[in-house]
Design an enzyme around this catalytic site. Structure first.
Site, short mmCIF file in Angstrom:
data_model
loop_
_atom_site.label_atom_id
_atom_site.label_comp_id
_atom_site.label_asym_id
_atom_site.label_seq_id
_atom_site.Cartn_x
_atom_site.Cartn_y
_atom_site.Cartn_z
N ARG A 22 46.70 13.06 24.31
CA ARG A 22 46.06 13.34 23.01
C ARG A 22 45.69 14.83 22.97
O ARG A 22 45.20 15.36 23.96
CB ARG A 22 44.79 12.49 22.80
CG ARG A 22 45.08 11.00 22.66
CD ARG A 22 43.84 10.23 22.23
NE ARG A 22 43.57 10.37 20.81
CZ ARG A 22 42.45 9.92 20.22
NH1 ARG A 22 41.50 9.34 20.93
NH2 ARG A 22 42.27 10.06 18.92
N ASP B 185 34.93 16.44 19.03
CA ASP B 185 36.04 16.45 19.99
C ASP B 185 36.33 17.84 20.52
O ASP B 185 36.86 18.00 21.62
CB ASP B 185 37.29 15.85 19.34
CG ASP B 185 37.12 14.35 19.22
OD1 ASP B 185 36.46 13.91 18.27
OD2 ASP B 185 37.59 13.64 20.12
O1 MRU Z 1 39.97 8.93 17.92
P1 MRU Z 1 38.70 8.71 18.69
O2 MRU Z 1 38.13 7.34 18.51
O3 MRU Z 1 38.84 9.11 20.13
O4 MRU Z 1 37.67 9.73 18.02
C1 MRU Z 1 36.38 9.80 18.52
C2 MRU Z 1 35.51 10.76 17.81
O5 MRU Z 1 35.91 11.43 16.89
C3 MRU Z 1 34.13 10.94 18.37
O6 MRU Z 1 33.21 11.22 17.36
C4 MRU Z 1 34.13 12.09 19.38
O7 MRU Z 1 35.15 11.92 20.33
C5 MRU Z 1 32.84 12.24 20.07
S1 MRU Z 1 32.51 10.92 21.16
C6 MRU Z 1 31.01 11.20 21.90
#
Ligand code: MRU
Length: 358
Positions: free
Chosen positions: A96, A246
């Site tokens: 990812r 992220d």
């Molecule tokens: O696609 P995901 O479910 O991995 O996205 C997660 C998010 O956007 C969260 O808000 C982010 O990773 C922060 S987690 C503490």
């Protein structure tokens, strides 16, 4: 007492079985199912398919994953070991693109290998160092989230309404979560928050995960569709927004789950403070602005069919499915790190946080 989702580790290392153990988050909330991952392909798939997801949890999984793969390398020769280590590292890193914790954890593990080799360690000793480091990544995550929780809790009052988007909870980290850490600490201390969880289209992390874990913790949580946040903010039901992230660029622009920037814009309109909870591992000092953040594009089927009993959009329709968006720094009231809260302009305040890290 019956076990709840809070009693399970989001990510764990099972040394005896050389396995990375995760909760399969695609099955929640219907079923709590643990997956035992052994191979590089299994770990890559679990990250790509969001069986383990959320920036800190991806980092912890990558740490354990690369340790287990390194441990399986059958060579005592350092050059051969390191060649295979780098192949695994590159492969996991490709699962990812947006959450910086993935490459952050893998690079941290790589540095352990290089430092130990320079210090004259054998391959067997390097493997042991990697094991220790992967455990340290997870232990630090717990302490960091708790510190974020304390700093976040100081920004709100008992009885407040708090809105959150996606899942930046325990299921996205090891314990407490980031955006949910002030909520969990407030819950322990009787703050009586009213939490609104955006369902978070298209993968419904808010509905399936945040609502589930907060409800299991006894938090007063109300699920809303993504298009309802404006209404409840206008009605005065929300005193603060807490979201995760992220990747935070050096100027404070922040990538988080798609829809976050809409929430931030609406919060600005109604004067609701909008806080990003960010472990410093999520700050990417080498990325100057949000425009430089690579945004993951995902399959159209996540929008057109997933979670529906049958396909609900016309066959062949064009779909745009970015997994994240970037919230402009000026919309963010504060970035809550384990070292304290940075305020706009972030180019300076994040550097002050960086100095505290040394
Ligand atoms: O696609 P995901 O479910 O991995 O996205 C997660 C998010 O956007 C969260 O808000 C982010 O990773 C922060 S987690 C503490």
């Amino acid at each position: 007492m019956e076990k709840t989702i809070l009693d399970y580790d989001t990510v764990a290392l099972d040394d005896a079985d050389n396995a990375l153990v995760i909760i399969d988050q695609t099955k929640l909330p219907e079923k709590i199912e643990l997956l035992r991952l052994h191979t590089a392909q299994e770990i890559w798939d679990a990250i790509y398919l969001l069986q383990v997801r959320g920036a800190p949890a991806i980092g912890v999984a990558a740490g354990y994953g690369i340790y287990l793969l390194a441990n399986s390398i059958d060579s005592e020769d350092f050059d051969e070991f390191y060649k295979q280590f780098c192949t695994y590292k590159q492969y996991l890193d490709s699962s990812r693109p947006t959450a910086v914790n993935l490459s952050w954890a893998l690079n941290r593990m790589d540095q352990v290998v290089c430092r130990a080799h320079e210090a004259g360690s054998t391959v067997a000793q390097i493997k042991e160092e990697l094991r220790r480091e992967s455990i340290a990544i997870q232990e630090e995550d717990i302490a960091i989230c708790r510190a974020i929780g304390e700093h976040g809790l100081a920004l709100v009052k008992p009885g407040d309404g708090i809105l959150t988007h996606c899942n930046a909870g325990k299921l996205a980290a090891s314990r407490y979560g980031t955006a949910t850490a002030p909520i969990y600490l407030g819950q322990e201390r009787g703050y009586g928050f009213h939490v609104y969880a955006d369902e978070t289209r298209p993968l419904l992390q808010g509905a399936r995960l945040t609502a589930f874990e907060l409800q299991s913790a006894g938090v007063d949580v109300t699920l809303i569709c993504d298009n309802m946040s404006g209404m409840i903010m206008k009605q005065g039901k929300v005193q603060a927004v807490f979201v995760g992230c992220d990747r935070v660029a050096a100027n404070g622009d922040t990538a988080n789950k798609i829809g976050t920037s809409v929430v931030a814009t609406v919060a600005k309109r109604y004067g609701v403070p909008f806080y990003v909870c960010a472990p410093t591992s999520t700050i990417d000092w080498s990325t100057p602005t949000g425009d430089d953040i690579v945004i993951e594009q995902r399959k159209p089927e996540e929008v057109t069919e997933m979670w529906y009993a049958s396909r609900m959009a016309p066959e062949g329709v064009k779909v745009f499915n970015p997994a994240f968006d970037v919230t402009d720094a000026e919309l963010i009231t504060g970035i809550v790190t384990e070292y304290g809260v940075a305020r706009y302009p972030y180019t300076e305040s994040l550097q002050e946080i960086r100095q505290k890290m040394q």
